[in-house]
Design an enzyme around this catalytic site. Structure first.
Site: not given
Ligand SMILES: *Cc1c(COP(=O)(O)O)cnc(C)c1O
Length: 396
Positions: A70-71, A151, A179, A199, A237, A324
Site C-alpha cells: 500500500g505504501s 485505518n 482498509q 495492500s 522481477t 506505524c
Molecule cells: C496499512 C495501510 C497502508 C500501508 O500499506 P502497506 O502494504 O503496509 O505498505 C496504507 N494505507 C492504509 C490506509 C493502510 O491501512
C-alpha cells in the site's frame, strides 16, 4: 483466551492464500520475462492474477500495477500526479488531515518542493463531504487524494460522489483503499476512481505486496528503475507467489464479502454497545458509516499505551491507533483531526475484528476493557483531577 483484534494493522493469511502461494512457489518458479515454457507458464499465472484482481474492483486488467504494498502504491500515485502537474503548471493537491502517513508524508515532501496542499477538515464524525472537495478545487488543482476508509477509526468516505466532483472538474482522483479492499465493495468505474491503492496483508493475503490501479490515460512515474516489468512502470522481477496469493485472497474476500460484513457488523455492534457503558468514553467516528470490523474508543483519564499492555496480558491484541505511530508518544493525527484534545486522544483504543471472531470474544473484550480502564483510572492523576472537578470532563 487469545484474541487477535488488530486486523487493521495486518491480518493472518487465509489457508486459500497460503496454499496458492506454496503451489506457485513449487510449480511456477520461472521468471515471467523468460521466453521458454517455464517462464511463460509463470507469465500466464501473472496475467491470470492481474485479471482476477481487476475483476474484483471492476477495472481494466491493463490498469493493474503490482507494487510492494500500500505504501508504495500511495507514493507512486501521488508522485505520478505531481510530476504531471509540474509539467502543466498545476501544483495544487487536495487531501484530508487524516490520511495514512504513506500519503501524508509524500504530500509533505511535495510541499517542500513547491506544491501546495489543501488538507480538508474531516469533522467530528470523520467524514469529508463532496461539497467541501468541490469548494477546494482550483484552476491549478491536479489531484484529489482521499482515503476510502480510515485505518484508525474506520469511517468510510463518499468516494463515488467525490469521484464525480473530480471528474466534473477534470481533476485526477486517487483513493487509498487499503482498509476497504476485500471488506467493502469497490467498483473503480462506477465510483469514478482514477487511481487506487490496495495492500494484500489487510485482506488475509501476504505482506509486502499490493496494487496500484491507474486508469488508461494516467501517465505513471516509476519509482524503481530497471527492467521492463509492469509496462516499464515498476522494475524488478515480479513477486509471483505473493501476487498469486494476493489474487486468491482478494477473490475469496470478495466472494464472501456480504456474509462476512453481516457477521462482523453484528459483532462490532455488540462490542460498541458494551464499551459505550464505560463512563466518560466515546466511540470515535460516525456510528454507522464505518467499516464492518473497526471500532475506536477514547477513555478519559488514561493512557492508551498502558491499556494496550494490560489487555495484552489478558490475551487481547489491540492497538492504540496505527501500528506505524505507536511507540511514539504523540497522540494520533487522526484523533486530533477529529478535534479531540491531546489529553483525550492519548486514551484511545482501536479494536479491529474479522469474521473468525465470536460473540463470546466480544464479551470478553468488553469485560476486560472495562476492568482495565477502571484499574488505570484508579491510579491516574488526570482522572483524580477530573473527578475532583479540578478539570472538566470532555465526554459525559
Ligand atoms: C496499512 C495501510 C497502508 C500501508 O500499506 P502497506 O502494504 O503496509 O505498505 C496504507 N494505507 C492504509 C490506509 C493502510 O491501512
Amino acid at each position: 483466551m487469545k484474541i487477535y483484534a488488530d486486523n487493521a494493522a495486518t491480518t493472518k493469511m487465509s489457508k486459500t492464500a497460503r496454499d496458492a502461494m506454496v503451489q506457485c512457489m513449487d510449480e511456477y518458479y520461472g521468471n515471467p520475462s523468460s521466453l521458454y515454457t517455464i517462464g511463460q507458464l509463470a507469465a500466464s499465472k501473472l496475467l491470470e492474477a492481474r485479471e482476477e484482481i481487476a475483476g474484483c474492483i471492476n477495472a481494466d486488467p491493463k490498469g493493474i500495477y503490482f507494487t510492494s504494498g500500500g505504501s508504495e502504491a500511495d507514493n507512486q500515485a501521488i508522485i505520478s500526479a505531481a510530476e504531471f502537474g509540474r509539467k502543466k503548471n498545476k501544483m495544487h493537491i487536495i487531501s484530508t488531515a487524516f490520511e495514512h502517513h504513506a500519503v501524508l508524508h509524500t504530500l509533505m515532501k511535495l510541499e517542500r518542493s513547491g506544491f501546495e496542499v489543501t488538507y480538508l477538515d474531516v469533522h467530528e464524525n470523520g467524514v469529508v463531504t463532496p461539497e467541501e472537495v468541490e469548494a477546494a478545487i482550483r484552476e491549478d488543482t491536479i489531484l484529489v487524494t482521499v482515503m476510502y476508509a480510515n485505518n484508525e477509526i474506520g469511517t468510510i468516505q463518499p468516494i463515488k460522489e467525490i469521484g464525480a466532483v473530480c471528474k466534473k472538474h477534470g481533476v485526477w482522483f486517487h483513493t487509498d483503499a487499503v482498509q476497504a479492499a476485500g471488506h467493502v465493495k469497490i467498483d473503480v468505474a462506477d465510483q469514478n476512481i482514477d487511481m487506487l491503492s490496495i495492500s494484500a496483508h489487510k485482506f488475509h493475503g501476504p505482506k509486502g505486496t499490493g496494487v496500484l490501479y491507474a486508469r488508461a490515460g494516467i501517465p505513471l512515474t516509476n519509482l524503481i528503475e530497471g527492467g521492463a516489468q509492469e509496462k516499464g512502470k515498476r522494475a524488478g522481477t515480479e513477486n509471483l507467489p505473493a501476487i498469486v496469493s494476493m489474487a486468491a485472497a482478494l477473490s475469496e474476500a470478495c466472494a464472501g464479502m456480504k456474509d462476512a460484513a453481516e457477521k462482523v457488523t453484528a459483532l462490532r455492534e455488540r462490542l460498541i454497545s458494551g464499551l459505550q457503558k464505560i463512563p466518560h468514553s466515546r466511540l470515535n467516528g460516525d456510528r454507522q458509516n464505518r467499516l464492518p470490523g473497526t471500532v475506536n474508543f477514547c477513555f478519559e483519564g488514561i493512557e492508551g499505551e498502558s491499556l494496550l499492555l494490560l489487555l495484552d496480558a489478558r490475551g487481547i491484541s489491540a492497538s492504540s491507533g496505527s501500528a506505524c505511530t505507536s511507540g511514539s508518544l504523540d497522540p494520533s493525527h487522526v484523533l486530533l483531526s477529529l478535534g479531540l484534545p491531546h489529553e483525550v486522544a492519548h486514551g484511545s483504543l482501536r479494536l479491529s475484528i474479522n469474521e473468525s471472531n465470536t460473540e463470546e470474544e466480544m464479551d470478553y473484550i468488553v469485560k476486560s476493557v472495562s476492568e482495565v480502564v477502571e484499574y488505570l483510572r484508579d491510579m491516574s492523576p488526570v482522572w483524580e483531577d477530573l473527578i475532583k472537578g479540578r478539570k472538566q470532563f470532555y465526554f459525559e
